[in-house]
Design a protein around this motif. Structure first.
Motif, PDB file in Angstrom:
ATOM      1  N   PHE A  67       0.822  -1.213   0.000  1.00  0.00           N
ATOM      2  CA  PHE A  67       0.000   0.000   0.000  1.00  0.00           C
ATOM      3  C   PHE A  67       0.856   1.263   0.000  1.00  0.00           C
ATOM      4  N   GLU A  68       1.862   1.300   0.862  1.00  0.00           N
ATOM      5  CA  GLU A  68       2.690   2.497   0.974  1.00  0.00           C
ATOM      6  C   GLU A  68       3.428   2.800  -0.333  1.00  0.00           C
ATOM      7  N   TRP A 125     -14.490   6.500   5.957  1.00  0.00           N
ATOM      8  CA  TRP A 125     -13.323   5.608   5.842  1.00  0.00           C
ATOM      9  C   TRP A 125     -13.330   4.559   6.955  1.00  0.00           C
ATOM     10  N   GLY A 160      -6.220   1.526  -2.690  1.00  0.00           N
ATOM     11  CA  GLY A 160      -6.969   0.400  -2.144  1.00  0.00           C
ATOM     12  C   GLY A 160      -7.564  -0.467  -3.243  1.00  0.00           C
ATOM     13  N   GLY A 220      -4.220   8.106  -5.058  1.00  0.00           N
ATOM     14  CA  GLY A 220      -4.579   8.492  -3.700  1.00  0.00           C
ATOM     15  C   GLY A 220      -5.021   7.276  -2.900  1.00  0.00           C
ATOM     16  N   ARG A 221      -5.615   7.532  -1.767  1.00  0.00           N
ATOM     17  CA  ARG A 221      -5.961   6.424  -0.864  1.00  0.00           C
ATOM     18  C   ARG A 221      -6.953   5.444  -1.488  1.00  0.00           C
ATOM     19  N   SER A 222      -7.981   5.956  -2.118  1.00  0.00           N
ATOM     20  CA  SER A 222      -9.014   5.075  -2.667  1.00  0.00           C
ATOM     21  C   SER A 222      -8.493   4.256  -3.850  1.00  0.00           C
ATOM     22  N   GLU A 262     -13.572   0.538   6.340  1.00  0.00           N
ATOM     23  CA  GLU A 262     -12.567  -0.389   6.859  1.00  0.00           C
ATOM     24  C   GLU A 262     -13.226  -1.480   7.711  1.00  0.00           C
ATOM     25  N   ILE A 282       0.671   4.010  -3.037  1.00  0.00           N
ATOM     26  CA  ILE A 282       0.141   5.358  -2.850  1.00  0.00           C
ATOM     27  C   ILE A 282       1.222   6.419  -3.053  1.00  0.00           C
TER      28      ILE A 282
END
Length: 379
Positions: free
Chosen positions: A110-111, A167, A125, A120-122, A171, A114
């Motif tokens: 993930f890191e 969010w 994911g 971005g975050r979405s 999760e 992104i």
DNA sequence: AAATCGGGGTC
DNA sequence: GACCCAGATTT
């Protein structure tokens, strides 16, 4: 908490198995690159609009290495007409990032994902779940709509508190299996049942404990933001032709509207266009004639482009600051050989059609080659 | 937190 | 014509 959410994910996945979309181009074959590309193209863009662009793009750039090695003009050409051109520039930069930092393999963490430009975050994911099967939350327009309704969350999703709440909920609802299917299931529910207008609650697997459905607030959620009225701007579209009928184009700067695309000079109506053409391009426009304005709407303003055609006379002089300039025949602006804004391509199609109506039949062969006309059905 | 960034589908 | 779309980035 074992099942505090009433099997939200299980019900969604059961529905997905029967009614989900399974024939989308990026689903087979499903590679990290194809998932990534589709997620970028799909940002603020509907599936039907993306499909022809996706097909053309992966045909020309089948893998990350090919994309990274490509010329930026060619990348932009394959994005022209899709909008939000920063996406294409970021995608290209990210491909080179992957080559330099990850040996050409799209990262699975993930890191690392992104950290790539344009993600971005979405989107991170969505890629993580679909490409690598790792459970990850997403929060796009579909999920915001589904969750605000199902949980009865009031307040605009852009507010940081509401956003954080969404969010957290996303999760918490995440299943530990079928990560890719769960992402697709959320999208499909939002796109086909839990739609912005007239949701089909009767067929929804989540309606039994949906707060909005129970309280009759489905049409009120998610909370709409008050929209300001769009200002109206007017500008000249300078169509300067050289002796061979080629048109003057400048490459637009990276920041701002149509960033990175090639476009005839756009000059605000109030400005001295003759002086500006002289100073920036070393060109004088002779035998000017106008034409019907091109109307174009953007998200935050409306634009009227007034075509101003003329013969370009090159003034032999050294220019201090000349932007990247090119001359191309009108045909090249119609058939996708140059990345031009959609309304500009449309303008040249209109001109060609009018000429066809008056004269010969030679334009027919040009039309056949125009993918844009066919794929998007422009009138 | 708000503005910016496209173009088209859809009702 | 208004609203919205598999948002991210900049201000």
């Amino acid at each position: 908490m074992s099942e505090p959410e009433g099997n939200f994910a299980a019900r969604l996945l059961t529905w997905f198995d029967q009614h989900g979309r399974s024939g989308l181009p990026w689903q087979h074959p499903r590679s990290a690159y194809r998932v990534w590309l589709s997620e970028i193209m799909l940002q603020q863009t509907q599936v039907v609009a993306v499909i022809p662009y996706f097909e053309r793009f992966v045909t020309r750039f089948p893998d990350i290495a090919t994309l990274a090695a490509a010329d930026s003009d060619e990348v932009m050409r394959h994005w022209a007409g899709l909008g939000y051109y920063a996406r294409a520039r970021n995608l290209h930069a990210a491909a080179r990032q992957v080559m330099a930092q990850h040996e050409g393999h799209f990262p699975a963490g993930f890191e690392q994902i992104i950290a790539l430009k344009g993600i971005g975050r979405s989107t991170a994911g969505a890629i993580l779940a679909q490409a690598f099967g790792t459970p990850a939350a997403i929060l796009d327009g579909n999920v915001k709509r589904v969750l605000t309704r199902w949980a009865g969350i009031e307040g605009h999703p852009a507010e940081s508190l509401v956003n954080a709440q969404l969010w957290t909920l996303a999760e918490r609802l995440l299943p530990d299996k079928r990560a890719a299917d769960y992402v697709q299931a959320q999208m499909d529910l939002g796109a086909t049942l839990c739609t912005a207008r007239k949701p089909a609650c009767a067929r929804c697997p989540l309606s039994t404990d949906c707060v909005a459905h129970a309280t009759g607030r489905s049409s009120q959620l998610p909370t709409k933001k008050a929209r300001r009225e769009r200002p109206h701007r007017e500008a000249w579209l300078i169509l300067a032709e050289d002796g061979e009928g080629r048109v003057l184009l400048e490459q637009r700067p990276g920041s701002g509207i149509w960033g990175g695309l090639w476009c005839p000079p756009v000059i605000a109506l109030g400005e001295d266009h003759a002086q500006l053409l002289r100073s920036r391009f070393g060109v004088a426009l002779l035998g000017e004639e106008g034409g019907e304005a091109i109307e174009h709407g953007f998200t935050h303003f409306d634009l009227s482009l007034h075509p101003l055609r003329g013969r370009a006379s090159l003034l032999a002089q050294t220019l201090a600051e000349t932007p990247p300039v090119a001359w191309h025949p009108p045909q090249a602006l119609r058939d996708g050989r140059v990345a031009v804004p959609a309304p500009v391509a449309r303008y040249f199609e209109r001109v060609a059609a009018a000429a066809d109506l008056l004269g010969g039949h030679h334009v027919a062969s040009v039309r056949r080659r125009s993918r844009r006309r066919i794929s998007k059905g422009n009138a």
